[in-house]
Design a protein around this motif. Sequence first.
Motif, PDB file in Angstrom:
ATOM      1  N   GLU A  62      24.204  53.877 -25.987  1.00  0.00           N
ATOM      2  CA  GLU A  62      25.859  53.801 -25.899  1.00  0.00           C
ATOM      3  C   GLU A  62      26.336  52.717 -24.701  1.00  0.00           C
ATOM      4  OE1 GLU A  62      28.811  57.659 -25.459  1.00  0.00           O
ATOM      5  OE2 GLU A  62      26.418  57.992 -25.517  1.00  0.00           O
ATOM      6  N   ALA A  63      25.762  53.316 -23.981  1.00  0.00           N
ATOM      7  CA  ALA A  63      26.302  52.245 -22.757  1.00  0.00           C
ATOM      8  C   ALA A  63      26.282  51.001 -22.954  1.00  0.00           C
ATOM      9  CB  ALA A  63      25.513  52.465 -21.241  1.00  0.00           C
ATOM     10  N   LEU A  64      24.853  49.875 -23.817  1.00  0.00           N
ATOM     11  CA  LEU A  64      25.393  48.953 -24.570  1.00  0.00           C
ATOM     12  C   LEU A  64      26.137  48.979 -25.219  1.00  0.00           C
ATOM     13  CD1 LEU A  64      21.915  47.856 -24.819  1.00  0.00           C
ATOM     14  CD2 LEU A  64      22.746  46.314 -23.519  1.00  0.00           C
ATOM     15  N   GLN A  65      27.041  49.107 -25.820  1.00  0.00           N
ATOM     16  CA  GLN A  65      27.672  49.553 -27.017  1.00  0.00           C
ATOM     17  C   GLN A  65      29.779  49.601 -26.916  1.00  0.00           C
ATOM     18  OE1 GLN A  65      26.729  52.930 -29.586  1.00  0.00           O
ATOM     19  NE2 GLN A  65      26.133  51.609 -31.131  1.00  0.00           N
ATOM     20  N   VAL A  66      28.958  50.267 -25.420  1.00  0.00           N
ATOM     21  CA  VAL A  66      31.019  50.149 -24.955  1.00  0.00           C
ATOM     22  C   VAL A  66      31.027  49.317 -23.870  1.00  0.00           C
ATOM     23  CG1 VAL A  66      31.403  52.696 -25.520  1.00  0.00           C
ATOM     24  CG2 VAL A  66      29.928  51.979 -23.575  1.00  0.00           C
ATOM     25  N   ALA A  89      28.935  47.903 -21.508  1.00  0.00           N
ATOM     26  CA  ALA A  89      28.454  47.762 -19.610  1.00  0.00           C
ATOM     27  C   ALA A  89      27.484  46.771 -19.621  1.00  0.00           C
ATOM     28  CB  ALA A  89      27.237  49.664 -19.823  1.00  0.00           C
ATOM     29  N   PHE A  90      26.753  45.932 -20.001  1.00  0.00           N
ATOM     30  CA  PHE A  90      25.791  45.064 -19.772  1.00  0.00           C
ATOM     31  C   PHE A  90      27.189  44.204 -19.253  1.00  0.00           C
ATOM     32  CE2 PHE A  90      22.874  41.077 -20.330  1.00  0.00           C
ATOM     33  CZ  PHE A  90      21.713  41.440 -20.204  1.00  0.00           C
ATOM     34  N   ARG A 120      23.754  48.805  -1.477  1.00  0.00           N
ATOM     35  CA  ARG A 120      23.439  49.613  -2.637  1.00  0.00           C
ATOM     36  C   ARG A 120      24.236  49.947  -3.990  1.00  0.00           C
ATOM     37  NH1 ARG A 120      25.438  55.923  -0.045  1.00  0.00           N
ATOM     38  NH2 ARG A 120      27.782  54.832  -0.761  1.00  0.00           N
ATOM     39  N   THR A 121      25.581  49.480  -4.327  1.00  0.00           N
ATOM     40  CA  THR A 121      25.816  49.329  -5.683  1.00  0.00           C
ATOM     41  C   THR A 121      25.437  48.378  -6.098  1.00  0.00           C
ATOM     42  OG1 THR A 121      27.659  50.099  -4.877  1.00  0.00           O
ATOM     43  CG2 THR A 121      27.481  49.185  -7.286  1.00  0.00           C
ATOM     44  N   LYS A 122      25.182  47.022  -5.563  1.00  0.00           N
ATOM     45  CA  LYS A 122      23.937  45.374  -6.035  1.00  0.00           C
ATOM     46  C   LYS A 122      22.682  46.218  -6.781  1.00  0.00           C
ATOM     47  CE  LYS A 122      22.672  40.683  -5.340  1.00  0.00           C
ATOM     48  NZ  LYS A 122      22.873  39.983  -4.213  1.00  0.00           N
ATOM     49  N   GLY A 123      21.864  46.997  -6.210  1.00  0.00           N
ATOM     50  CA  GLY A 123      20.908  47.205  -6.443  1.00  0.00           C
ATOM     51  C   GLY A 123      20.523  48.090  -7.613  1.00  0.00           C
ATOM     52  N   LYS A 124      21.668  49.658  -7.323  1.00  0.00           N
ATOM     53  CA  LYS A 124      21.774  50.125  -8.691  1.00  0.00           C
ATOM     54  C   LYS A 124      22.047  49.761 -10.125  1.00  0.00           C
ATOM     55  CE  LYS A 124      22.599  53.840  -6.185  1.00  0.00           C
ATOM     56  NZ  LYS A 124      23.859  55.245  -6.561  1.00  0.00           N
ATOM     57  N   ALA A 125      23.092  48.086  -9.857  1.00  0.00           N
ATOM     58  CA  ALA A 125      23.597  48.040 -10.421  1.00  0.00           C
ATOM     59  C   ALA A 125      22.109  46.564 -11.712  1.00  0.00           C
ATOM     60  CB  ALA A 125      24.751  46.649 -10.930  1.00  0.00           C
ATOM     61  N   THR A 126      21.676  46.366 -11.157  1.00  0.00           N
ATOM     62  CA  THR A 126      20.316  45.392 -11.111  1.00  0.00           C
ATOM     63  C   THR A 126      19.531  46.278 -12.402  1.00  0.00           C
ATOM     64  OG1 THR A 126      21.270  43.874  -9.022  1.00  0.00           O
ATOM     65  CG2 THR A 126      18.881  43.547 -10.208  1.00  0.00           C
ATOM     66  N   GLU A 127      19.275  47.227 -11.327  1.00  0.00           N
ATOM     67  CA  GLU A 127      18.531  48.876 -12.000  1.00  0.00           C
ATOM     68  C   GLU A 127      18.730  49.108 -13.367  1.00  0.00           C
ATOM     69  OE1 GLU A 127      15.966  52.796 -11.526  1.00  0.00           O
ATOM     70  OE2 GLU A 127      16.802  51.529  -9.763  1.00  0.00           O
ATOM     71  N   LEU A 128      20.039  48.967 -13.594  1.00  0.00           N
ATOM     72  CA  LEU A 128      20.856  49.135 -14.826  1.00  0.00           C
ATOM     73  C   LEU A 128      20.573  48.053 -15.801  1.00  0.00           C
ATOM     74  CD1 LEU A 128      23.736  51.329 -14.344  1.00  0.00           C
ATOM     75  CD2 LEU A 128      22.230  52.344 -15.609  1.00  0.00           C
ATOM     76  N   LEU A 129      20.831  47.275 -15.177  1.00  0.00           N
ATOM     77  CA  LEU A 129      20.687  45.307 -16.466  1.00  0.00           C
ATOM     78  C   LEU A 129      19.043  45.265 -17.089  1.00  0.00           C
ATOM     79  CD1 LEU A 129      22.889  43.395 -13.938  1.00  0.00           C
ATOM     80  CD2 LEU A 129      23.109  43.780 -16.990  1.00  0.00           C
ATOM     81  N   LEU A 156      20.157  45.560 -30.189  1.00  0.00           N
ATOM     82  CA  LEU A 156      22.201  46.058 -31.402  1.00  0.00           C
ATOM     83  C   LEU A 156      22.810  44.815 -30.780  1.00  0.00           C
ATOM     84  CD1 LEU A 156      23.336  47.943 -29.444  1.00  0.00           C
ATOM     85  CD2 LEU A 156      21.224  48.837 -29.094  1.00  0.00           C
ATOM     86  N   GLU A 157      23.833  44.706 -31.647  1.00  0.00           N
ATOM     87  CA  GLU A 157      25.073  43.725 -31.477  1.00  0.00           C
ATOM     88  C   GLU A 157      25.669  44.187 -29.933  1.00  0.00           C
ATOM     89  OE1 GLU A 157      28.423  41.254 -32.779  1.00  0.00           O
ATOM     90  OE2 GLU A 157      26.907  41.879 -33.917  1.00  0.00           O
ATOM     91  N   CYS A 158      25.424  43.834 -28.930  1.00  0.00           N
ATOM     92  CA  CYS A 158      27.044  44.478 -27.919  1.00  0.00           C
ATOM     93  C   CYS A 158      27.996  44.865 -28.260  1.00  0.00           C
ATOM     94  CB  CYS A 158      26.602  44.325 -26.610  1.00  0.00           C
ATOM     95  SG  CYS A 158      25.210  44.519 -25.915  1.00  0.00           S
TER      96      CYS A 158
END
Length: 440
Positions: free
Chosen positions: A385-389, A391-392, A406-415, A425-427
């Motif tokens: 769902e995050a990909l579909q809206v 987020a990537f 701190r935000t950079k580390g979380k963003a990297t882990e999310l990616l 799926l197609e983003c």
Amino acid sequence: MISSWRRRRAGRRASKEQRRGEIGDMEITIPSHYRCPISLDLMKDPVTLSTGITYDRVSIETWIEAGNQSCPITNQVLRSLEPIPNHAIRKVIQDWCVDNQSYGIERIPTPRIPVSSVEVSEILSKITMASKREDQAGCLELVSKLKASAKESERNKRCIVANKTGSALSAAFETFAKASFERNVSVLEEILSALALLLPLDDEAKAFLGSAASLHCMVWFLKGGDLSGRRNAVLALKEALSLDEQRVDALSEIEGALEALVKLIKEPICPTATKASLMLIYHMLNSSFPKDTIVERFLDMGLVSLLLEILVDTERSICEKALGVLDVICSSDKGKEKAYSHALTMPVLVKKLLRISDLATEFSVSILWKLCRNEKREEGGVLVEALQVGAFQKLLLLLQVGCAERTKGKATELLKSLNLHRERLECIDSMDFKDLKRPF
């Protein structure tokens, strides 16, 4: 005969207009002793210092407020920083204005005499004595007088605040609250209204407002007061509870307090009250009170849905505070479950990335990270769902423009987590959900 009369009248009119034109072209010289030595303008509210020099009130008070304690003309150290109204020179200036009205000079209005420190101290002393006697009518009159002076001018308000008015009013509030809420409702409401004008309050005032009697009284107003009473109560509560865990815990235990705060978000009075309510909820969620218990109580009141709905379209400050509250809620398993189940969660969080402020982006990434971390659902439902809206793309852009470590580390882990599902799926671009129909 008639025609000659008309000619004479026309002649007189022409002569008058000619004289008026000549007068209008003349320049009137303002006598030097009517001018302020600082601004060099005509004095509208002349006041005299202890050195005997007269200035316009606005000019000399600006000089004193800048930290100067000497007379601008004589350089003598001022024995008193309270300028004295010079009624004699003011009347002379007014007479001069009247005498020169034909030249376009307007008479200066008689200024209101601003409140002095001595007057404020006398009123506060009377308020303290009236509260000890439980003289509701007398105290109500004095507080109303003080409030009217504060509203009259910023100068009056500064003078009132500087004389520890907040502490005196908070002490009187506690005294009347201990006696009886219902019997003293009028004076209690007036004191809260006056305190709302004097924010922020000092530590002594916060201590009086943080007492058990005061907290119960303010919650009582939150639950059953009129709109202004509820607004003033939540503002006073926010002041009293800031950075004090014991008072926050005490508020959490008062019956109906949580429900009253949520109601202020559900049925907003004004942005200021909404912000105060969100800050109180944030402090309560971060207090030493059993977190799971208090989170569950807020969840049962539908707080997650309310937060997501106001996040769709709200001002920056409210957005930041709502995201902060949602971030704390999503630290618990039950909070995450509620967020998972709401259709607006992912679209709203992704939309807030890089659009509101650095703080809002930090909270949004933190919430996404908590929701997507250790995703074990079939086919990675939340991640998909995050990909579909979008987020990537948003997270990738966030790393490019830069953010806190701190935000950079979380963003990297999310990616990394999102990339595992990206090929399946197609983003879509994050702007593609701008017309998403809302369920409310």
